[in-house]
Design an enzyme around this catalytic site. Structure first.
Site, mmCIF file in Angstrom:
data_model
loop_
_atom_site.group_PDB
_atom_site.id
_atom_site.type_symbol
_atom_site.label_atom_id
_atom_site.label_comp_id
_atom_site.label_asym_id
_atom_site.label_seq_id
_atom_site.Cartn_x
_atom_site.Cartn_y
_atom_site.Cartn_z
ATOM 1 N N LYS A 86 1.342 4.027 -3.057
ATOM 2 C CA LYS A 86 0.962 5.438 -2.900
ATOM 3 C C LYS A 86 2.159 6.356 -3.136
ATOM 4 C CE LYS A 86 -3.442 4.982 -1.782
ATOM 5 N NZ LYS A 86 -4.523 5.554 -2.584
ATOM 6 N N TYR A 98 0.848 -1.202 0.000
ATOM 7 C CA TYR A 98 0.000 0.000 0.000
ATOM 8 C C TYR A 98 0.881 1.248 0.000
ATOM 9 C CZ TYR A 98 -3.702 3.178 1.753
ATOM 10 O OH TYR A 98 -4.608 4.203 1.941
HETATM 11 P P1 NAD Z 1 -12.804 1.950 0.389
HETATM 12 O O1 NAD Z 1 -12.247 0.571 0.338
HETATM 13 O O2 NAD Z 1 -14.085 2.162 1.119
HETATM 14 O O3 NAD Z 1 -12.995 2.501 -1.079
HETATM 15 C C1 NAD Z 1 -12.121 2.206 -2.136
HETATM 16 C C2 NAD Z 1 -12.951 1.971 -3.387
HETATM 17 O O4 NAD Z 1 -12.055 1.721 -4.505
HETATM 18 C C3 NAD Z 1 -13.851 0.736 -3.273
HETATM 19 O O5 NAD Z 1 -15.168 1.081 -3.645
HETATM 20 C C4 NAD Z 1 -13.225 -0.252 -4.238
HETATM 21 O O6 NAD Z 1 -14.170 -1.159 -4.775
HETATM 22 C C5 NAD Z 1 -12.603 0.672 -5.276
HETATM 23 N N1 NAD Z 1 -11.507 0.049 -6.046
HETATM 24 C C6 NAD Z 1 -10.416 -0.601 -5.572
HETATM 25 N N2 NAD Z 1 -9.648 -1.025 -6.596
HETATM 26 C C7 NAD Z 1 -10.264 -0.610 -7.736
HETATM 27 C C8 NAD Z 1 -9.946 -0.738 -9.125
HETATM 28 N N3 NAD Z 1 -8.865 -1.388 -9.547
HETATM 29 N N4 NAD Z 1 -10.793 -0.190 -10.026
HETATM 30 C C9 NAD Z 1 -11.902 0.473 -9.620
HETATM 31 N N5 NAD Z 1 -12.248 0.616 -8.331
HETATM 32 C C10 NAD Z 1 -11.442 0.078 -7.405
HETATM 33 O O7 NAD Z 1 -11.660 2.886 0.978
HETATM 34 P P2 NAD Z 1 -11.716 4.437 1.394
HETATM 35 O O8 NAD Z 1 -11.446 4.546 2.831
HETATM 36 O O9 NAD Z 1 -12.934 5.062 0.842
HETATM 37 O O10 NAD Z 1 -10.429 4.993 0.642
HETATM 38 C C11 NAD Z 1 -10.548 5.691 -0.586
HETATM 39 C C12 NAD Z 1 -9.218 6.286 -0.979
HETATM 40 O O11 NAD Z 1 -8.746 7.167 0.043
HETATM 41 C C13 NAD Z 1 -8.113 5.232 -1.189
HETATM 42 O O12 NAD Z 1 -7.323 5.610 -2.296
HETATM 43 C C14 NAD Z 1 -7.314 5.311 0.091
HETATM 44 O O13 NAD Z 1 -5.975 4.938 -0.104
HETATM 45 C C15 NAD Z 1 -7.444 6.789 0.448
HETATM 46 N N6 NAD Z 1 -7.252 6.998 1.897
HETATM 47 C C16 NAD Z 1 -8.267 6.754 2.783
HETATM 48 C C17 NAD Z 1 -8.035 6.942 4.149
HETATM 49 C C18 NAD Z 1 -9.135 6.730 5.168
HETATM 50 O O14 NAD Z 1 -8.884 6.963 6.364
HETATM 51 N N7 NAD Z 1 -10.342 6.350 4.796
HETATM 52 C C19 NAD Z 1 -6.793 7.360 4.600
HETATM 53 C C20 NAD Z 1 -5.776 7.553 3.680
HETATM 54 C C21 NAD Z 1 -6.025 7.394 2.323
#
Ligand code: NAD
Ligand code: UDP
Length: 325
Positions: free
Chosen positions: A150, A146
């Protein structure tokens, strides 16, 4: 009407971003392969004429017809449990997926904002973490799939910006919580709330002295929104600096939920960061942004949300298993 593509739209953050951009009058193209997301997070938008859903894996060539003004690239597994189950797909979506979306942005002349993370700082030796810190990441540890995906995402985004003059933004998101998280995604907020709801003991990993700083979803969405419409192209931290240890956090959840259960201790996962707190000086100065929702208030909203779910919704949020995908 401005058109925006949101990848990862059926996930936690992506679905809240869809709501915000619909409210702001955009035409939203939501793209997701549903690997960790859930269509129920966006089904309330399906009847709108300015909303469309594309079931697509962004690691494959991404096509969108007609004009496109903005791209938000949020597709990626985001919880340690998820990315340990699907490590190669995690690496691919951060690398190949980002490459495809940068290519699409270049083709369309669109501005692109990519979702990076506090994980680029790894197990940080600088505290709180400011954007100048290069981080302390173990590239070959379990979290490396991961963290390094990133870091590559940031690197290739800056390369497109410098080499092709692409209009780019990078947000470094710190732990964010809110409605629509899966109860079984392993992240600590839904984990503790799910345990309280089921009458189970709360599982603290390690001795619970590791710290995190939790940001409420509405604050996070506001920060991302402001960054997209700013001129700032270097990475910027968006998170809530109000830090707590995980042990204290478990006690907070016990007090909030009134559960009669206790804290139990489990082994600390490898490379679990010992401390994390965003330095948000840049976000304050450049975006005029700072979080508004206190943790007590945000956690109560989220616990009430989980409590209000129907037994079927709760079941789906607890037992979804994508490990064979
Ligand atoms: P989440 O798992 O709820 O959402 C991620 C979404 O991406 C899912 O709907 C999944 O089906 C989709 N996905 C994954 N691989 C895919 C692909 N190859 N093609 C199309 N869709 C795909 O996670 P989240 O918490 O909503 O995170 C969303 C983004 O924010 C991510 O990039 C994550 O790294 C970043 N992020 C989130 C947090 C947090 O605290 N929630 C913190 C740091 C970074
Ligand atoms: N954690 C915990 N019990 C759980 C789930 C998580 O003690 O049931 C800890 C985890 O080890 C980490 C912190 O809570 O130290 C935050 O974990 P999360 O997965 O939410 O986010 P991240 O480690 O990616 O910041």
């Amino acid at each position: 009407m401005k058109k925006i593509l949101i990848t990862g739209a059926a996930g936690f953050l992506g679905s809240h971003l869809c709501d915000r951009f619909i409210d702001e009058g955009f035409h939203v193209i939501a793209m997701d392969n549903l690997i960790t997301g859930d269509l129920n997070n966006i089904s309330h938008l399906f009847s709108l004429s300015n909303f469309e859903f594309h079931h697509h894996d962004v690691t494959k060539f991404v096509h969108v017809s007609g004009k496109l003004d903005y791209i938000l690239h949020f597709a990626s597994p985001a919880s340690p449990i998820d990315y340990l189950k699907i490590p190669i797909k995690t690496l691919k979506v951060g690398s190949l997926g980002t490459l495809n979306l940068l290519g699409l942005a270049k083709e369309k002349g669109a501005r692109i904002l990519v979702a990076s993370t506090s994980e680029v700082y790894g197990d940080p030796l600088v505290h709180p973490q400011n954007e100048e810190y290069f981080g302390n990441v173990n590239p070959i540890g379990p979290r490396g799939v991961y963290d390094e995906a990133k870091r590559f995402m940031e690197s290739i985004t800056m390369a497109y910006h410098r080499h092709h003059g692409l209009d780019t933004r990078i947000v470094r998101i710190f732990n964010t919580y809110g409605s629509r998280m899966r109860l079984n995604d392993g992240r600590v907020v839904p984990a503790f709330m799910g345990q309280a709801l089921r009458g189970e003991d709360l599982t603290v990993f390690g001795d619970g002295s590791q710290s995190r700083s939790f940001c409420y979803i509405d604050d996070q969405v506001e920060g991302i929104y402001r960054l997209l419409f700013s001129d700032y192209t270097d990475p910027i931290n968006i998170g809530n600096p109000h830090e707590t240890t995980i042990k204290e956090f478990a006690e907070e959840i016990i007090a909030l939920t009134g559960t009669k259960q206790k804290v139990i201790y489990k082994p600390l996962p490898q490379d679990d960061p010992t401390q994390r707190q965003p330095d948000i000086t840049k976000a304050k100065e450049i975006l005029g942004w700072e979080p508004k929702v206190h943790r007590n208030e945000g956690l109560k909203i989220v616990y009430d949300y989980f409590k209000s779910l129907s037994p079927e919704d709760l079941q789906r949020k607890e037992h979804r298993d994508f490990s064979t995908k």
